[in-house]
Design an enzyme around this catalytic site. Structure first.
Site, PDB file in Angstrom:
ATOM      1  N   SER A 364      18.882  40.898  25.845  1.00 28.40           N
ATOM      2  CA  SER A 364      17.458  39.187  26.095  1.00 28.40           C
ATOM      3  C   SER A 364      16.306  39.764  26.074  1.00 28.40           C
ATOM      4  O   SER A 364      16.108  40.813  27.253  1.00 28.40           O
ATOM      5  CB  SER A 364      17.972  38.738  27.642  1.00 28.40           C
ATOM      6  OG  SER A 364      17.039  37.778  27.603  1.00 28.40           O
ATOM      7  N   ARG A 365      15.890  39.624  24.908  1.00 30.15           N
ATOM      8  CA  ARG A 365      14.324  40.102  25.256  1.00 30.15           C
ATOM      9  C   ARG A 365      13.108  39.342  25.790  1.00 30.15           C
ATOM     10  O   ARG A 365      11.559  39.673  26.242  1.00 30.15           O
ATOM     11  CB  ARG A 365      13.256  40.137  23.847  1.00 30.15           C
ATOM     12  CG  ARG A 365      14.170  41.089  22.929  1.00 30.15           C
ATOM     13  CD  ARG A 365      14.133  40.991  21.203  1.00 30.15           C
ATOM     14  NE  ARG A 365      14.560  40.566  20.588  1.00 30.15           N
ATOM     15  CZ  ARG A 365      16.079  40.429  19.671  1.00 30.15           C
ATOM     16  NH1 ARG A 365      16.585  42.147  19.893  1.00 30.15           N
ATOM     17  NH2 ARG A 365      16.050  39.633  19.065  1.00 30.15           N
ATOM     18  N   VAL A 366      13.452  38.103  26.306  1.00 27.23           N
ATOM     19  CA  VAL A 366      12.672  37.518  27.250  1.00 27.23           C
ATOM     20  C   VAL A 366      12.971  37.295  28.717  1.00 27.23           C
ATOM     21  O   VAL A 366      12.261  37.250  28.997  1.00 27.23           O
ATOM     22  CB  VAL A 366      11.873  36.389  26.310  1.00 27.23           C
ATOM     23  CG1 VAL A 366      11.157  36.706  25.229  1.00 27.23           C
ATOM     24  CG2 VAL A 366      12.508  35.622  26.277  1.00 27.23           C
TER      25      VAL A 366
END
Ligand code: ATP
Ligand code: MG
Length: 506
Positions: A364-366
């Site tokens: 999950s990049r954010v």
């Protein structure tokens, strides 16, 4: 008689200058070909892309191909009544659907019409299917959690409001199950949900509706369904219909979760339409703009700025892979559009590790920015422990007594953590409970328990904490952190309950 060239050209010039065009545009066109839900229409000139056209039979069509002389029209619904030579009128309307709170609790088709037998839906607003995504100044970074209630996801691949997180995996690996748990978990959060079913069987959809009703989650959900029996045009449209419904809520300042189940079938429907419209096929026979198809859809998910009303749309698109191949055309496209992916692994699923979230391939990049402090503090060691465990488990096929003590301990810990991350369907867990049990696992309180008793331990522990240490939950809820007092109570509760639980084992 001599012919004087200047005289002739003078006359011609005069004629040309004095020419008054006297062409009136025909208000209607004519069907010159129809079949497979695609009609070719001649004679309509000023039609825009995506405009609704009306056939003589009363049926609607969507202008998709604008060529010099003809228009490629996708017929919405069946085309069996439409014949060559029929008239087609332009409506001047870009296709739109009814939107608004009246849609909640209802099941609608791709045109926004009720299909649940509960009568027509009366809404006060409509919205165009296509809409430009919010631009950068209209957005703000994702910063509030959108908890799914699934331990493995909330801890390791957290999702924030306004995020686009892909759920990807082979068939029958629990993709829909995660989406449904996420919807059920929004019951008391005020987050409204839109579930878009694309190309699923009618009875699958009805059992989904039934599940949502049973877990009291239907009232905050709109279901948009285009079934496998519907023409591809409806499957194509359903995604935009769902998006428009969710978007209306987002711009009204609400928080929305939208699920597209699934975009693989959406892309296939679009491919079918495009081939019938004779657009040139590209890779895997998809048309060249299939990337744009999904990017313009997912870009519309956003966390809006304060000036724009602070609403959010979180999107969970689903993609089905073949034999775990994430490098196929559509999966790679959607991976690159989203802010991360939850990868579901077939082997894990069949080994009974469900939800089958592959923690190595899922990212999950954010969402980390949206995790509450309490979860962040327990999830850090969790990720590390799991990574070490997977490393070790991958290359040790040795029996446990051939390993040194440190490795044995790591294996024990990893197995307990994996067990704790297992979760049944339809029991999303509040974040306070997630934090408590993950704390127990990462601090080693479960290491001495037999592996097969972990599930029972967890159940008992939650009840024990609720009865004897209610301040743990309330403080985490309020302070959003594992304060020193909470940690002290957790330790006390764990020591006491482990002792009590062990006594029941022998
Ligand atoms: P499809 O490819 O057919 O859409 P899917 O990937 O969406 O499948 P699901 O329908 O969600 O998978 O789940 C497949 C089966 O596994 C269902 O019978 C479901 O009840 C079961 N299942 C899913 N998640 C869990 C879980 N956490 N625990 C136990 N069973 C589960
Ligand atoms: Mg499914």
């Amino acid at each position: 008689m001599a012919i004087r060239a200047e005289e002739i050209s003078d006359i011609l010039i005069k004629e040309i200058e004095g020419y008054q065009p006297d062409v009136k545009e025909q208000p209607y066109g004519t069907v010159i070909q129809v079949g497979d839900n695609i009609a070719t229409v001649y004679g309509l000139r000023s039609v825009r892309f995506g405009e609704l056209l009306k056939f003589e039979t009363g049926q609607l069509g969507l202008a998709m191909n604008l060529e010099e002389d003809t228009i490629g029209v996708v017929v919405l619904g069946t085309d069996s009544d439409i014949k060559e030579g029929h008239r087609v009128e332009s409506t001047g309307r870009i296709s739109e659907v009814p939107v608004g709170d009246a849609m909640l609790g209802r099941v609608v088709n791709a045109l926004g019409e009720a299909i649940d037998g509960k009568g027509a839906i009366v809404t006060d607003a409509t919205r165009t299917l296509e809409f430009t995504a919010p631009i950068v100044p209209e957005r703000q970074p994702v910063h509030e959690p959108m908890t799914t209630g699934v331990k493995a996801i909330d801890a390791l691949v957290p999702i924030g409001r306004g995020q686009r997180q892909l759920i990807i995996g082979d068939r029958q690996t629990g993709k829909t199950a995660i989406a449904l748990d996420a919807i059920i978990n929004q019951k008391d959060t005020g987050v409204l949900c839109v579930y878009v079913a694309i190309g699923q069987k009618t009875n699958t959809i009805s059992s989904i509706v039934e599940d949502l009703r049973r877990y009291d989650a239907l009232n905050h959900t709109v279901i948009v369904a285009a079934t496998a029996n519907d023409p591809p045009s409806m499957l194509y449209l359903a995604a935009y219909t769902g998006c428009a419904i969710a978007e209306h809520m987002m711009y009204a300042g609400k928080h929305v979760l939208i699920i597209y189940d699934d975009l693989t079938k959406h892309a296939k429907a679009y491919r079918e339409i495009s081939l019938l419209l004779r657009r040139p096929p590209g890779r895997e026979a998809y048309p060249g703009d299939v990337f744009f198809l999904h990017s313009r859809l997912l870009e519309r998910a956003a966390k809006l700025s304060d000036e724009m009303g602070k609403g959010s749309m979180t999107a969970l698109p689903i993609i089905e892979t073949q034999l775990g191949d994430v490098s196929a055309y559509i999966p790679t496209n959607v991976i690159s559009i989203t802010d991360g992916q939850i990868y579901l692994d077939t082997d894990q699923f069949y080994q009974g590790i469900r939800p089958a979230v592959d923690v190595g391939l899922s990212v999950s990049r954010v969402g980390g920015a949206a995790q509450i402090k309490a979860m962040k503090s327990v999830a850090g060691p969790l990720r590390l422990d799991l990574a070490q465990y997977r490393n070790l488990a991958a290359y040790t096929k040795l029996s446990a007594d051939e390993l040194d003590k440190a490795s044995r301990d790591q294996l024990t810990r990893g197995e307990r953590i994996t067990a704790v991350l297992k979760q049944k369907q339809f029991v999303p867990m509040p974040v306070e409970k997630e934090v408590a049990i993950i704390y127990a696992a990462t601090k080693g309180y479960l290491d001495e328990l037999p592996l097969n008793s972990v599930e029972r331990f967890e159940e008992g522990f939650h009840t024990f904490v609720a009865e004897k240490h209610p301040t743990i939950s309330s403080t985490i809820k309020e302070k959003k952190a594992v304060t020193p007092e909470v940690e002290a109570s957790l330790k006390e509760a764990l020591t006491a309950y482990v002792k009590q639980f062990k006594a029941t084992l022998s």
